[in-house]
Enzyme design. Structure first.
Site, PDB file in Angstrom:
ATOM      1  N   ARG A  28      60.611  38.027  47.497  1.00 27.65           N
ATOM      2  CA  ARG A  28      60.478  37.688  46.124  1.00 27.65           C
ATOM      3  C   ARG A  28      59.291  36.749  45.922  1.00 27.65           C
ATOM      4  NH1 ARG A  28      64.873  39.804  44.451  1.00 27.65           N
ATOM      5  NH2 ARG A  28      66.776  40.178  45.859  1.00 27.65           N
ATOM      6  N   ASP A  29      58.640  36.973  44.682  1.00 30.28           N
ATOM      7  CA  ASP A  29      57.759  36.329  44.348  1.00 30.28           C
ATOM      8  C   ASP A  29      58.190  34.691  43.926  1.00 30.28           C
ATOM      9  OD1 ASP A  29      54.601  37.018  42.524  1.00 30.28           O
ATOM     10  OD2 ASP A  29      55.633  35.153  42.334  1.00 30.28           O
ATOM     11  N   ASN A  86      47.085  43.939  41.113  1.00 35.78           N
ATOM     12  CA  ASN A  86      45.837  42.986  40.379  1.00 35.78           C
ATOM     13  C   ASN A  86      44.804  43.013  41.396  1.00 35.78           C
ATOM     14  OD1 ASN A  86      47.381  42.182  38.138  1.00 35.78           O
ATOM     15  ND2 ASN A  86      48.334  40.638  39.372  1.00 35.78           N
ATOM     16  N   GLU A  94      45.099  36.442  42.524  1.00 37.87           N
ATOM     17  CA  GLU A  94      45.438  35.099  43.019  1.00 37.87           C
ATOM     18  C   GLU A  94      45.263  35.132  44.503  1.00 37.87           C
ATOM     19  OE1 GLU A  94      48.833  33.281  41.405  1.00 37.87           O
ATOM     20  OE2 GLU A  94      47.768  33.397  39.326  1.00 37.87           O
ATOM     21  N   VAL A  95      46.062  35.931  44.940  1.00 34.14           N
ATOM     22  CA  VAL A  95      46.093  36.010  46.459  1.00 34.14           C
ATOM     23  C   VAL A  95      45.276  37.268  47.335  1.00 34.14           C
ATOM     24  CG1 VAL A  95      47.889  36.050  48.667  1.00 34.14           C
ATOM     25  CG2 VAL A  95      48.344  34.596  46.363  1.00 34.14           C
ATOM     26  N   HIS A  99      48.623  43.587  47.362  1.00 30.84           N
ATOM     27  CA  HIS A  99      50.151  43.456  47.163  1.00 30.84           C
ATOM     28  C   HIS A  99      50.385  44.186  45.863  1.00 30.84           C
ATOM     29  CE1 HIS A  99      48.441  39.770  45.689  1.00 30.84           C
ATOM     30  NE2 HIS A  99      49.259  39.983  44.494  1.00 30.84           N
ATOM     31  N   HIS A 101      53.231  44.032  42.846  1.00 35.64           N
ATOM     32  CA  HIS A 101      54.443  43.448  42.162  1.00 35.64           C
ATOM     33  C   HIS A 101      55.283  44.584  41.649  1.00 35.64           C
ATOM     34  CE1 HIS A 101      52.038  39.582  41.486  1.00 35.64           C
ATOM     35  NE2 HIS A 101      51.000  40.367  41.529  1.00 35.64           N
TER      36      HIS A 101
HETATM   37  P1  DGP Z   1      48.349  38.084  42.097  1.00 32.61           P
HETATM   38  O1  DGP Z   1      47.849  37.251  40.918  1.00 32.61           O
HETATM   39  O2  DGP Z   1      48.499  39.619  41.875  1.00 32.61           O
HETATM   40  O3  DGP Z   1      47.460  37.635  43.377  1.00 32.61           O
HETATM   41  O4  DGP Z   1      49.729  37.641  42.532  1.00 32.61           O
HETATM   42  C1  DGP Z   1      49.959  36.530  43.429  1.00 32.61           C
HETATM   43  C2  DGP Z   1      51.497  36.224  43.457  1.00 32.61           C
HETATM   44  O5  DGP Z   1      51.916  35.778  44.590  1.00 32.61           O
HETATM   45  C3  DGP Z   1      51.966  35.318  42.125  1.00 32.61           C
HETATM   46  O6  DGP Z   1      52.736  36.048  41.475  1.00 32.61           O
HETATM   47  C4  DGP Z   1      52.676  34.385  42.906  1.00 32.61           C
HETATM   48  C5  DGP Z   1      52.853  34.995  44.378  1.00 32.61           C
HETATM   49  N1  DGP Z   1      52.685  34.017  45.664  1.00 32.61           N
HETATM   50  C6  DGP Z   1      51.855  32.761  45.478  1.00 32.61           C
HETATM   51  N2  DGP Z   1      52.017  32.121  46.523  1.00 32.61           N
HETATM   52  C7  DGP Z   1      53.129  32.561  47.067  1.00 32.61           C
HETATM   53  C8  DGP Z   1      54.030  32.056  48.225  1.00 32.61           C
HETATM   54  O7  DGP Z   1      53.711  31.011  48.899  1.00 32.61           O
HETATM   55  N3  DGP Z   1      55.266  32.609  48.322  1.00 32.61           N
HETATM   56  C9  DGP Z   1      55.621  33.574  47.692  1.00 32.61           C
HETATM   57  N4  DGP Z   1      56.803  34.213  47.832  1.00 32.61           N
HETATM   58  N5  DGP Z   1      55.062  34.035  46.447  1.00 32.61           N
HETATM   59  C10 DGP Z   1      53.749  33.462  46.334  1.00 32.61           C
END
Ligand code: DGP
Length: 122
Positions: A28-29, A86, A94-95, A99, A101
């Site tokens: 889960r996000d 993304n 961001e990461v 991934h 979503h």
């Molecule tokens: P993006 O912008 O597509 O790279 O989305 C990265 C997503 O990752 C964002 O919706 C928040 C999520 N996220 C960031 N750090 C963590 C974490 O430590 N744990 C979880 N479960 N989600 C995270």
């Protein structure tokens, strides 16, 4: 340096993991944008969609069949949902660990709001 998501895959960081197999992990996000907001990630680090290699085709396909199954399990398959990847700065990534979503559980509205850049040329 392992990515944040590699550390989740390896259970070094806590996460609400809803699926894991030998190729992908889903959790889960941490900042959900909808009632259901899951991330499906490859267990191996692939930084962005640009970095998907030809030999990753089956792996990427598997990410989508896992997303399909999770949508059903979360009870959102029939009403519908959105799958988003993304990529890099303009994509809002961001990461830097690939991934998908999986978001749903409510009507999600338009796919994207017209960006400032687009409004300027319209
Ligand atoms: P993006 O912008 O597509 O790279 O989305 C990265 C997503 O990752 C964002 O919706 C928040 C999520 N996220 C960031 N750090 C963590 C974490 O430590 N744990 C979880 N479960 N989600 C995270």
């Amino acid at each position: 340096m392992p990515t944040l998501f590699e550390r989740i895959v390896n259970r070094e960081l806590p996460a609400d993991i809803v699926h894991q197999d030998e190729r992908v992990t889903a959790f889960r996000d941490i900042h959900p944008r909808a009632p259901v907001h899951l991330l499906i990630v490859p267990n191996k680090a692939i930084a962005t969609a640009n970095d998907i290699a030809d030999e990753d085709e089956a792996l990427v396909g598997h990410m989508f069949t896992v997303a399909r199954d999770l949508a059903k399990r979360e009870g959102i398959a029939e009403n519908g949902y959105r799958l988003i990847i993304n990529c890099n700065a303009h994509g809002g990534q961001e990461v830097y660990h690939l991934h998908v979503h999986l978001v749903g559980g409510t009507p999600l509205g338009p796919m994207i709001s017209p960006s400032k850049a687009l409004r300027e040329v319209l």
